[in-house]
Design a protein around this motif. Structure first.
Motif, PDB file in Angstrom:
ATOM      1  N   PRO A 254      -2.947  -8.345   0.742  1.00  0.00           N
ATOM      2  CA  PRO A 254      -1.502  -8.132   0.875  1.00  0.00           C
ATOM      3  C   PRO A 254      -0.762  -8.599  -0.378  1.00  0.00           C
ATOM      4  O   PRO A 254      -1.230  -9.480  -1.097  1.00  0.00           O
ATOM      5  N   VAL A 255       0.390  -7.984  -0.630  1.00  0.00           N
ATOM      6  CA  VAL A 255       1.185  -8.283  -1.815  1.00  0.00           C
ATOM      7  C   VAL A 255       2.577  -8.739  -1.369  1.00  0.00           C
ATOM      8  O   VAL A 255       3.199  -8.096  -0.525  1.00  0.00           O
TER       9      VAL A 255
ATOM     10  N   VAL B 204       5.440  -1.989  -6.741  1.00  0.00           N
ATOM     11  CA  VAL B 204       4.315  -2.924  -6.813  1.00  0.00           C
ATOM     12  C   VAL B 204       3.037  -2.151  -6.489  1.00  0.00           C
ATOM     13  O   VAL B 204       3.094  -1.041  -5.964  1.00  0.00           O
ATOM     14  N   LYS B 205       1.890  -2.734  -6.836  1.00  0.00           N
ATOM     15  CA  LYS B 205       0.612  -2.096  -6.542  1.00  0.00           C
ATOM     16  C   LYS B 205      -0.028  -2.761  -5.323  1.00  0.00           C
ATOM     17  O   LYS B 205      -0.091  -3.985  -5.235  1.00  0.00           O
ATOM     18  N   TRP B 206      -0.510  -1.935  -4.409  1.00  0.00           N
ATOM     19  CA  TRP B 206      -1.252  -2.417  -3.239  1.00  0.00           C
ATOM     20  C   TRP B 206      -2.403  -1.449  -2.995  1.00  0.00           C
ATOM     21  O   TRP B 206      -2.180  -0.245  -2.861  1.00  0.00           O
ATOM     22  N   ARG B 207      -3.626  -1.985  -2.997  1.00  0.00           N
ATOM     23  CA  ARG B 207      -4.830  -1.152  -2.860  1.00  0.00           C
ATOM     24  C   ARG B 207      -4.863  -0.033  -3.889  1.00  0.00           C
ATOM     25  O   ARG B 207      -5.301   1.082  -3.623  1.00  0.00           O
TER      26      ARG B 207
ATOM     27  N   VAL C 248       3.665   1.111  -4.423  1.00  0.00           N
ATOM     28  CA  VAL C 248       4.502   0.944  -3.227  1.00  0.00           C
ATOM     29  C   VAL C 248       5.928   0.701  -3.694  1.00  0.00           C
ATOM     30  O   VAL C 248       6.188  -0.171  -4.525  1.00  0.00           O
TER      31      VAL C 248
ATOM     32  N   PRO D 297       3.488   1.886   4.376  1.00  0.00           N
ATOM     33  CA  PRO D 297       2.399   0.933   4.590  1.00  0.00           C
ATOM     34  C   PRO D 297       2.775  -0.114   5.627  1.00  0.00           C
ATOM     35  O   PRO D 297       3.961  -0.334   5.909  1.00  0.00           O
TER      36      PRO D 297
ATOM     37  N   HIS E 241       3.840  -3.581   6.788  1.00  0.00           N
ATOM     38  CA  HIS E 241       4.556  -4.639   6.062  1.00  0.00           C
ATOM     39  C   HIS E 241       5.394  -5.457   7.040  1.00  0.00           C
ATOM     40  O   HIS E 241       5.622  -5.041   8.174  1.00  0.00           O
TER      41      HIS E 241
ATOM     42  N   ILE F  33       3.582  -6.784   1.803  1.00  0.00           N
ATOM     43  CA  ILE F  33       3.059  -5.425   1.892  1.00  0.00           C
ATOM     44  C   ILE F  33       1.566  -5.485   2.218  1.00  0.00           C
ATOM     45  O   ILE F  33       0.806  -6.204   1.578  1.00  0.00           O
ATOM     46  N   GLY F  34       1.144  -4.725   3.222  1.00  0.00           N
ATOM     47  CA  GLY F  34      -0.274  -4.658   3.558  1.00  0.00           C
ATOM     48  C   GLY F  34      -0.646  -5.414   4.808  1.00  0.00           C
ATOM     49  O   GLY F  34      -1.811  -5.425   5.204  1.00  0.00           O
ATOM     50  N   GLU F  35       0.333  -6.029   5.433  1.00  0.00           N
ATOM     51  CA  GLU F  35       0.057  -6.786   6.652  1.00  0.00           C
ATOM     52  C   GLU F  35       1.307  -6.805   7.504  1.00  0.00           C
ATOM     53  O   GLU F  35       2.414  -6.966   6.998  1.00  0.00           O
TER      54      GLU F  35
END
Length: 203
Positions: A51-52, A67-70, A74, A181, A183, A193-195
Motif C-alpha cells: 500500500p502507498v 503516485v505509483k501502486w503496483r 494512481v 483501487p 483505498h 492506496i491499496g488497502e
C-alpha cells in the motif's frame, strides 16, 4: 611397503578426501544461497505491491497528484464545487453513469465515485488498451475541447473521453469507467492506496 609408509599414505589420502569434501560442500552451499535467495521476493517486488500513503494536505482544489501502486499510476484529484456539479450535468451523456459495469469498491459506488466527494482516486489507465489518459480538467476551449466540455480526461491513443469521476462517455472505445483501487483515509490529510477496511466511509 613399510608400515610407516603405508600409514603415511593413508593419512595423506584421508586428508585429501577431507579437504576435497570440504571444498565441495562449500561450493554446494555457495551455489545454493543465491538460488534460495532468488525464491524470496525482492524488496522492489514487495514495495511494488505494498500500500502507498498519499499526503493530500497541500493538494489545492483543482489539483491532481499521481503516485505509483503496483506499477500503475494512481490519481488523486481534489475536485472543486464546480467540478462536482459537472458530474450531474453530464450524467445523460455517459455510458455507465452509475458504474454498474465498472470495477470499483462498493464504498465508491455513488455519483462522485468517492469516499469523500471532494477527492477522486482512480487508476490512471484507460480501460480500452491500457494507455494513460491526459488531463483536460478545465471546461470548454480552455483545454482545446468542444465548447460544451465540462472537464475530465482524454485518452490520446484512441480518443476515449472520461468525466471528472472517470466515467466514460457514450460511443467511446473504452468499454468501462476508469478503475478505482481499494483505498481508505488514515486521517483528513492521508489516503492509503491499496488497502481498505470494513468501514471506508472516511476518517
Amino acid at each position: 611397503m613399510s608400515d610407516y609408509k603405508k600409514k603415511d599414505c593413508d593419512g595423506e589420502r584421508r586428508n585429501l578426501l577431507l579437504a576435497t569434501s570440504a571444498v565441495g560442500g562449500a561450493a554446494v552451499v555457495a551455489a545454493a544461497v543465491p538460488f534460495v535467495a532468488s525464491l524470496a521476493p525482492s524488496e522492489r517486488a514487495k514495495a511494488a505491491g505494498a500500500p502507498v500513503v498519499v499526503d493530500i494536505s497541500k493538494l489545492a482544489p483543482g489539483e491532481k497528484v499521481v503516485v505509483k501502486w503496483r506499477g500503475k499510476p494512481v490519481w488523486v484529484l481534489r475536485r472543486t464545487p464546480e467540478m462536482l456539479q459537472s458530474l450531474e450535468d453530464v450524467a445523460g451523456k455517459l455510458s455507465d453513469p452509475n458504474s454498474e459495469k465498472s470495477d470499483q469498491p462498493d464504498y465508491t459506488k455513488n455519483p462522485s465515485r468517492a469516499i469523500k466527494d471532494e477527492y477522486f482516486v482512480a487508476i490512471g489507465i484507460c480501460t480500452h488498451l491500457g494507455c494513460s489518459p491526459t488531463d483536460k480538467l478545465k471546461p470548454g476551449n480552455a483545454e482545446n475541447m468542444a465548447p460544451d466540455w465540462t472537464g475530465g480526461f482524454l485518452c490520446p491513443c484512441h480518443g476515449s473521453l472520461f468525466d471528472l469521476a472517470g466515467r466514460v462517455y457514450k460511443s467511446q472505445p473504452a468499454p468501462t469507467n476508469l478503475d478505482i483501487p481499494p483505498h481508505r483515509y488514515l486521517s483528513d490529510t492521508e489516503i492509503l492506496i491499496g488497502e481498505d477496511s470494513n468501514d471506508s466511509k472516511g476518517a
